[in-house]
Motif scaffolding. Structure first.
Motif, PDB file in Angstrom:
ATOM      1  N   GLY A 298       0.831  -1.196   0.000  1.00  0.00           N
ATOM      2  CA  GLY A 298       0.000   0.000   0.000  1.00  0.00           C
ATOM      3  C   GLY A 298       0.863   1.243   0.000  1.00  0.00           C
ATOM      4  N   ILE A 299       0.844   1.989   1.094  1.00  0.00           N
ATOM      5  CA  ILE A 299       1.653   3.204   1.180  1.00  0.00           C
ATOM      6  C   ILE A 299       3.146   2.873   1.312  1.00  0.00           C
ATOM      7  CG2 ILE A 299       1.441   3.481   3.677  1.00  0.00           C
ATOM      8  CD1 ILE A 299       1.197   6.537   3.115  1.00  0.00           C
ATOM      9  N   TYR A 300       3.452   1.666   1.788  1.00  0.00           N
ATOM     10  CA  TYR A 300       4.834   1.228   1.974  1.00  0.00           C
ATOM     11  C   TYR A 300       5.221   0.181   0.932  1.00  0.00           C
ATOM     12  CZ  TYR A 300       4.483   3.257   6.649  1.00  0.00           C
ATOM     13  OH  TYR A 300       4.324   4.122   7.692  1.00  0.00           O
ATOM     14  N   GLU A 301       6.517   0.075   0.724  1.00  0.00           N
ATOM     15  CA  GLU A 301       7.077  -1.023  -0.053  1.00  0.00           C
ATOM     16  C   GLU A 301       8.140  -1.689   0.806  1.00  0.00           C
ATOM     17  OE1 GLU A 301       6.751   0.683  -4.573  1.00  0.00           O
ATOM     18  OE2 GLU A 301       8.482   1.269  -3.384  1.00  0.00           O
ATOM     19  N   LEU A 302       8.190  -3.010   0.744  1.00  0.00           N
ATOM     20  CA  LEU A 302       9.273  -3.726   1.391  1.00  0.00           C
ATOM     21  C   LEU A 302      10.425  -3.739   0.402  1.00  0.00           C
ATOM     22  CD1 LEU A 302      10.441  -5.391   3.723  1.00  0.00           C
ATOM     23  CD2 LEU A 302       9.487  -7.430   2.610  1.00  0.00           C
ATOM     24  N   MET A 303      11.564  -3.206   0.811  1.00  0.00           N
ATOM     25  CA  MET A 303      12.757  -3.198  -0.029  1.00  0.00           C
ATOM     26  C   MET A 303      13.793  -4.082   0.642  1.00  0.00           C
ATOM     27  SD  MET A 303      12.941   0.782  -1.266  1.00  0.00           S
ATOM     28  CE  MET A 303      13.917   0.416  -2.738  1.00  0.00           C
ATOM     29  N   GLU A 304      14.461  -4.909  -0.182  1.00  0.00           N
ATOM     30  CA  GLU A 304      15.422  -5.869   0.349  1.00  0.00           C
ATOM     31  C   GLU A 304      16.696  -5.868  -0.475  1.00  0.00           C
ATOM     32  OE1 GLU A 304      12.768  -9.346   2.258  1.00  0.00           O
ATOM     33  OE2 GLU A 304      12.697  -9.286   0.059  1.00  0.00           O
ATOM     34  N   LEU A 305      17.749  -6.248   0.202  1.00  0.00           N
ATOM     35  CA  LEU A 305      19.054  -6.404  -0.430  1.00  0.00           C
ATOM     36  C   LEU A 305      19.692  -7.661   0.136  1.00  0.00           C
ATOM     37  CD1 LEU A 305      21.447  -5.209  -2.127  1.00  0.00           C
ATOM     38  CD2 LEU A 305      22.215  -4.167   0.012  1.00  0.00           C
ATOM     39  N   GLY A 306      20.015  -8.598  -0.750  1.00  0.00           N
ATOM     40  CA  GLY A 306      20.724  -9.795  -0.314  1.00  0.00           C
ATOM     41  C   GLY A 306      19.900 -10.784   0.465  1.00  0.00           C
ATOM     42  N   THR A 307      18.579 -10.658   0.463  1.00  0.00           N
ATOM     43  CA  THR A 307      17.721 -11.628   1.127  1.00  0.00           C
ATOM     44  C   THR A 307      17.146 -12.567   0.059  1.00  0.00           C
ATOM     45  OG1 THR A 307      15.814 -10.164   0.956  1.00  0.00           O
ATOM     46  CG2 THR A 307      17.076 -10.065   2.998  1.00  0.00           C
ATOM     47  N   PRO A 308      16.687 -13.734   0.445  1.00  0.00           N
ATOM     48  CA  PRO A 308      16.175 -14.685  -0.549  1.00  0.00           C
ATOM     49  C   PRO A 308      15.098 -14.113  -1.470  1.00  0.00           C
ATOM     50  CG  PRO A 308      16.394 -15.763   1.580  1.00  0.00           C
ATOM     51  CD  PRO A 308      16.684 -14.304   1.793  1.00  0.00           C
ATOM     52  N   ARG A 309      14.177 -13.305  -0.925  1.00  0.00           N
ATOM     53  CA  ARG A 309      13.119 -12.755  -1.759  1.00  0.00           C
ATOM     54  C   ARG A 309      13.621 -11.625  -2.655  1.00  0.00           C
ATOM     55  NH1 ARG A 309       8.421 -11.274   2.200  1.00  0.00           N
ATOM     56  NH2 ARG A 309      10.182 -10.458   3.290  1.00  0.00           N
ATOM     57  N   ALA A 310      14.750 -11.016  -2.326  1.00  0.00           N
ATOM     58  CA  ALA A 310      15.241  -9.883  -3.101  1.00  0.00           C
ATOM     59  C   ALA A 310      15.597 -10.268  -4.526  1.00  0.00           C
ATOM     60  CB  ALA A 310      16.452  -9.244  -2.415  1.00  0.00           C
ATOM     61  N   ALA A 311      15.853 -11.553  -4.770  1.00  0.00           N
ATOM     62  CA  ALA A 311      16.191 -12.006  -6.105  1.00  0.00           C
ATOM     63  C   ALA A 311      14.963 -12.162  -6.995  1.00  0.00           C
ATOM     64  CB  ALA A 311      16.931 -13.335  -6.018  1.00  0.00           C
ATOM     65  N   VAL A 312      13.780 -12.103  -6.398  1.00  0.00           N
ATOM     66  CA  VAL A 312      12.531 -12.296  -7.144  1.00  0.00           C
ATOM     67  C   VAL A 312      12.015 -10.930  -7.561  1.00  0.00           C
ATOM     68  CG1 VAL A 312      10.175 -13.171  -7.010  1.00  0.00           C
ATOM     69  CG2 VAL A 312      12.022 -14.357  -5.798  1.00  0.00           C
ATOM     70  N   PRO A 313      11.726 -10.720  -8.851  1.00  0.00           N
ATOM     71  CA  PRO A 313      11.208  -9.404  -9.279  1.00  0.00           C
ATOM     72  C   PRO A 313       9.864  -9.104  -8.610  1.00  0.00           C
ATOM     73  CG  PRO A 313      11.718 -10.809 -11.168  1.00  0.00           C
ATOM     74  CD  PRO A 313      11.882 -11.647  -9.954  1.00  0.00           C
ATOM     75  N   ALA A 314       9.646  -7.835  -8.325  1.00  0.00           N
ATOM     76  CA  ALA A 314       8.381  -7.410  -7.677  1.00  0.00           C
ATOM     77  C   ALA A 314       7.250  -7.354  -8.679  1.00  0.00           C
ATOM     78  CB  ALA A 314       8.569  -6.057  -7.006  1.00  0.00           C
TER      79      ALA A 314
END
Length: 171
Positions: free
Chosen positions: A155-171
């Motif tokens: 919603g108003i936020y986005e989860l941003m990740e670096l170097g985590t397992p989900r970070a390799a998956v496109p949003a």
């Protein structure tokens, strides 16, 4: 254990644990992060202050409730508080719960240096780094420049990740 100060060391930065006496400072810091947003409203000053006081209180309660083990740090330079860094160590990542700087400390590379130290610290532990970022937050550009990717729209936020397992998956 606070993250090491390597890149941020050139700013003569130090960390110290948050204590209850810091509540007024973190409230003022929170207010400073909302000034631009509330400038768009036609509310009188006392209504803005009441709203910000309530919002900060709710945020503080949320952080204490949902991140009970987070390291809550006050950022200081020359003995003066200039910001805060709340970070929670999870199994596969370091979650940045909050990173905020007072207006005079913004835009000079200090936030980037702190983030670089966090990223290096996490990588040394075999962990990634994550943060929830408001979509209109100008710091999003910094996170993207450092390699963070959006992994979830909240919603108003986005989860941003670096170097985590989900970070390799496109949003």
């Amino acid at each position: 254990m606070p993250p090491p100060l390597r890149a941020a060391a050139r700013f003569d930065l130090s960390y110290r644990p948050f204590v209850e006496g810091d509540f007024g400072f973190v409230e003022a810091l929170y207010f400073s992060t909302r000034e631009e947003e509330l400038a768009l409203s036609d509310w009188p000053a006392e209504q803005k202050r009441a709203f910000l006081t309530q919002q900060h209180s709710a945020q503080h309660h949320h952080y204490v409730t949902y991140y009970p083990n987070a390291e809550r740090l006050i950022l200081e330079r020359d003995g003066a508080a200039i910001g805060r860094l709340y970070v929670d160590a999870w199994t596969h990542e370091l979650r940045i719960v909050d990173i905020s700087l007072m207006p005079a400390a913004r835009g000079h590379g200090l936030g980037e240096a702190i983030l670089r130290d966090l990223i290096e610290w996490a990588a040394g532990q075999g962990k990634g780094v994550s943060i929830h970022v408001e979509k209109f937050n100008p710091a999003r550009r910094l996170y993207q420049r450092l390699g963070f990717v959006v992994t979830e729209d909240k919603g108003i936020y986005e989860l941003m990740e670096l170097g985590t397992p989900r970070a390799a998956v496109p949003a």
